[in-house]
Design a protein around this motif. Structure first.
Motif, PDB file in Angstrom:
ATOM      1  N   SER A   1      -3.058  -6.650  29.469  1.00  0.00           N
ATOM      2  CA  SER A   1      -3.414  -7.458  30.681  1.00  0.00           C
ATOM      3  C   SER A   1      -2.149  -7.819  31.697  1.00  0.00           C
ATOM      4  N   VAL A   2      -2.707  -7.909  32.937  1.00  0.00           N
ATOM      5  CA  VAL A   2      -1.814  -8.080  33.914  1.00  0.00           C
ATOM      6  C   VAL A   2      -2.351  -9.456  34.516  1.00  0.00           C
ATOM      7  N   PHE A   3      -1.340 -10.502  34.459  1.00  0.00           N
ATOM      8  CA  PHE A   3      -2.095 -11.967  34.819  1.00  0.00           C
ATOM      9  C   PHE A   3      -1.453 -12.083  36.203  1.00  0.00           C
ATOM     10  N   PRO A   4      -1.806 -13.153  36.927  1.00  0.00           N
ATOM     11  CA  PRO A   4      -1.211 -13.698  38.047  1.00  0.00           C
ATOM     12  C   PRO A   4      -0.049 -14.418  37.767  1.00  0.00           C
ATOM     13  N   HIS A   5       0.952 -14.776  38.730  1.00  0.00           N
ATOM     14  CA  HIS A   5       2.177 -15.299  38.633  1.00  0.00           C
ATOM     15  C   HIS A   5       1.928 -16.927  38.282  1.00  0.00           C
ATOM     16  N   HIS A   6       0.853 -17.379  38.815  1.00  0.00           N
ATOM     17  CA  HIS A   6       0.373 -18.663  38.315  1.00  0.00           C
ATOM     18  C   HIS A   6      -0.946 -18.931  38.020  1.00  0.00           C
ATOM     19  N   ILE A   7      -1.067 -19.664  36.937  1.00  0.00           N
ATOM     20  CA  ILE A   7      -2.421 -20.385  36.573  1.00  0.00           C
ATOM     21  C   ILE A   7      -2.408 -21.595  36.289  1.00  0.00           C
ATOM     22  N   GLU A   8      -4.008 -22.311  36.186  1.00  0.00           N
ATOM     23  CA  GLU A   8      -3.986 -23.534  35.921  1.00  0.00           C
ATOM     24  C   GLU A   8      -3.856 -23.884  34.429  1.00  0.00           C
ATOM     25  N   THR A   9      -4.510 -23.037  33.490  1.00  0.00           N
ATOM     26  CA  THR A   9      -4.633 -23.573  32.241  1.00  0.00           C
ATOM     27  C   THR A   9      -4.319 -22.165  31.410  1.00  0.00           C
ATOM     28  N   LEU A  10      -3.494 -22.344  30.191  1.00  0.00           N
ATOM     29  CA  LEU A  10      -3.179 -21.451  29.241  1.00  0.00           C
ATOM     30  C   LEU A  10      -3.309 -22.061  28.085  1.00  0.00           C
ATOM     31  N   ASP A  11      -4.294 -21.751  27.299  1.00  0.00           N
ATOM     32  CA  ASP A  11      -4.740 -22.274  26.011  1.00  0.00           C
ATOM     33  C   ASP A  11      -4.833 -21.190  24.857  1.00  0.00           C
ATOM     34  N   ILE A  12      -3.814 -21.183  24.068  1.00  0.00           N
ATOM     35  CA  ILE A  12      -3.841 -20.124  22.924  1.00  0.00           C
ATOM     36  C   ILE A  12      -3.873 -20.832  21.763  1.00  0.00           C
ATOM     37  N   ARG A  13      -4.771 -20.379  20.839  1.00  0.00           N
ATOM     38  CA  ARG A  13      -4.739 -20.821  19.322  1.00  0.00           C
ATOM     39  C   ARG A  13      -4.766 -19.410  18.436  1.00  0.00           C
ATOM     40  N   ALA A  14      -3.609 -19.291  17.815  1.00  0.00           N
ATOM     41  CA  ALA A  14      -3.417 -18.104  17.099  1.00  0.00           C
ATOM     42  C   ALA A  14      -2.870 -18.147  15.882  1.00  0.00           C
ATOM     43  N   GLN A  15      -2.861 -17.508  14.934  1.00  0.00           N
ATOM     44  CA  GLN A  15      -2.338 -17.436  13.504  1.00  0.00           C
ATOM     45  C   GLN A  15      -1.020 -17.216  13.482  1.00  0.00           C
ATOM     46  N   THR A  16      -0.426 -17.648  12.412  1.00  0.00           N
ATOM     47  CA  THR A  16       1.132 -17.579  12.263  1.00  0.00           C
ATOM     48  C   THR A  16       1.611 -16.030  12.464  1.00  0.00           C
ATOM     49  N   LYS A  17       0.809 -14.978  11.830  1.00  0.00           N
ATOM     50  CA  LYS A  17       1.347 -13.713  11.673  1.00  0.00           C
ATOM     51  C   LYS A  17       1.220 -12.876  13.217  1.00  0.00           C
ATOM     52  N   LEU A  18       0.532 -13.732  13.980  1.00  0.00           N
ATOM     53  CA  LEU A  18       0.545 -13.196  15.618  1.00  0.00           C
ATOM     54  C   LEU A  18       1.556 -13.754  16.660  1.00  0.00           C
ATOM     55  N   LEU A  19       2.184 -14.819  16.232  1.00  0.00           N
ATOM     56  CA  LEU A  19       3.128 -15.323  17.053  1.00  0.00           C
ATOM     57  C   LEU A  19       4.179 -14.628  17.659  1.00  0.00           C
ATOM     58  N   ARG A  20       4.680 -13.687  16.935  1.00  0.00           N
ATOM     59  CA  ARG A  20       5.561 -12.527  17.344  1.00  0.00           C
ATOM     60  C   ARG A  20       5.305 -11.675  18.399  1.00  0.00           C
TER      61      ARG A  20
ATOM     62  N   LEU B   1       5.835 -10.205  23.582  1.00  0.00           N
ATOM     63  CA  LEU B   1       5.579  -8.956  24.241  1.00  0.00           C
ATOM     64  C   LEU B   1       4.865  -9.135  25.714  1.00  0.00           C
ATOM     65  N   THR B   2       4.718 -10.239  25.918  1.00  0.00           N
ATOM     66  CA  THR B   2       3.997 -10.571  27.108  1.00  0.00           C
ATOM     67  C   THR B   2       4.865 -11.390  28.242  1.00  0.00           C
ATOM     68  N   THR B   3       4.814 -10.971  29.490  1.00  0.00           N
ATOM     69  CA  THR B   3       5.372 -11.991  30.318  1.00  0.00           C
ATOM     70  C   THR B   3       4.277 -12.733  30.815  1.00  0.00           C
ATOM     71  N   TRP B   4       4.652 -14.269  30.569  1.00  0.00           N
ATOM     72  CA  TRP B   4       3.507 -15.228  30.875  1.00  0.00           C
ATOM     73  C   TRP B   4       3.645 -15.925  32.057  1.00  0.00           C
ATOM     74  N   PRO B   5       2.325 -16.162  32.879  1.00  0.00           N
ATOM     75  CA  PRO B   5       2.628 -16.621  34.041  1.00  0.00           C
ATOM     76  C   PRO B   5       3.028 -18.118  33.935  1.00  0.00           C
ATOM     77  N   GLN B   6       3.484 -18.641  35.004  1.00  0.00           N
ATOM     78  CA  GLN B   6       3.884 -20.137  35.099  1.00  0.00           C
ATOM     79  C   GLN B   6       2.327 -20.941  35.079  1.00  0.00           C
ATOM     80  N   THR B   7       2.419 -21.910  34.247  1.00  0.00           N
ATOM     81  CA  THR B   7       1.132 -22.612  34.258  1.00  0.00           C
ATOM     82  C   THR B   7       1.044 -24.205  34.292  1.00  0.00           C
ATOM     83  N   LYS B   8       0.100 -24.760  34.959  1.00  0.00           N
ATOM     84  CA  LYS B   8       0.194 -26.393  35.017  1.00  0.00           C
ATOM     85  C   LYS B   8      -0.084 -26.803  33.491  1.00  0.00           C
TER      86      LYS B   8
END
Length: 306
Positions: A84-103, A107-114
């Motif tokens: 994925s290629v995200f925009p530089h700014h987004i309103e909402t970023l909501d992630i629910r992920a298992q422990t094994k996926l946290l690493r 690997l991702t450059t996350w956008p700034q988010t409100k």
């Protein structure tokens, strides 16, 4: 993988030949993406890694107008992060992920988010301190956020004060056991924290370690809501009561305190302190009593009720 898209009136169907992958896929009008990964079909375990490797090496998916991204992942894969290629700014970023996926978060450059939220649900996999480097990487995008929420529902984590020091979080929910000393440290070293919920509070093992009559200086804290639950059978209520009184006297911005009904006498002790600590008059105490397996009832007491 289940995809739910909105804000794309022209989007009807996306069919891709895995033997002829495009270099770019554009969702030019997509504003909200709800993405769920689940382990329903055993055949997915065989096919997914092969397909993902092809996608990651050939294709990028662009979301130039994305404003809200929600993902719930109970699987072993998180391919959306790699392609994925995200925009530089987004309103909402909501992630629910298992422990094994946290690493994979690093690997991702996350956008700034409100509004940023990360939830780590219950899991058979242990959560250790090394994963906090991954969490910190994600929360760097929260430096300009209005809210930054972290919920750790994985009880395997050993909560230590240095794990959270300096972490830019406004809302913190902890299911693992949290001792009194560590709770004080969380409040004292997380200046942006406005809401703290501790599901398994462990009072001090030293009897009378806190004297309710001692005069204390205020925390440099913005905390407005404090929720504490603890085992009524395992720990003497008097220890919890004394430590809650200590916290309430030092938290001058506190507006709401949620506690089990077993320590309702905390109000009587705080009544004696209102002249010296006038901010106690502005607090709402909510005491919860379990009346069945799932049913509860709540008693509200305002701070200025003497």
């Amino acid at each position: 993988m289940d995809i739910d898209v909105s804000g794309t009136p022209k989007f009807t169907q996306l069919t891709i030949d895995p033997n002829n992958l495009p270099s770019t896929i554009n969702f030019d009008s997509l504003k909200s993406l709800h993405l769920t990964y689940f382990d329903d079909d055993p055949s997915d375990f065989v096919q997914t890694p092969i397909v993902c490797q092809k996608w990651m090496s050939h294709t990028k998916v662009h979301f130039p107008k994305l404003a809200h991204f929600y993902t719930n992942n109970d699987s072993d894969e998180f391919p959306i992060l790699a392609i994925s290629v995200f925009p530089h700014h987004i309103e909402t970023l909501d992630i629910r992920a298992q422990t094994k996926l946290l690493r994979l978060l690093v690997l991702t450059t996350w956008p700034q988010t409100k509004h940023l939220k990360l939830t780590i649900p219950p899991s058979y996999n242990n959560m250790d301190a090394s994963l906090f480097a991954c969490i910190r990487h994600l929360f760097k995008s929260a430096e300009m956020s209005k809210t930054a929420e972290l919920e750790i529902i994985n009880n395997s984590l050993v909560v230590e004060q240095e794990l959270f020091a300096g972490l830019r979080v406004t809302h913190l929910v902890l299911s693992p056991p949290v001792g009194f000393t560590n709770m004080v440290s969380l409040v004292d070293n997380m200046p942006d924290l406005v809401k703290l919920c501790v599901y398994d509070f462990v009072p001090s093992t030293v009897p009378d370690s806190i004297d309710c009559s001692d005069q204390v200086a205020p925390f440099s804290s913005k905390l407005q809501q404090l929720s504490i639950d603890c085992s009524e059978d395992e720990y003497p209520p008097v220890r919890t009561i004394n430590e809650v009184v200590y916290m309430a006297k030092r938290l001058t911005q506190l507006k709401m305190v949620k506690l089990p009904i077993s320590i309702i006498s905390v109000v009587e002790l705080l009544n004696k302190e209102r002249d010296m600590y006038p901010h106690l008059n502005n607090m709402l105490f909510k005491f919860t009593e379990y009346i069945g397996y799932l049913d509860t009832r709540t008693l509200d007491i305002f701070g200025n009720n003497k």
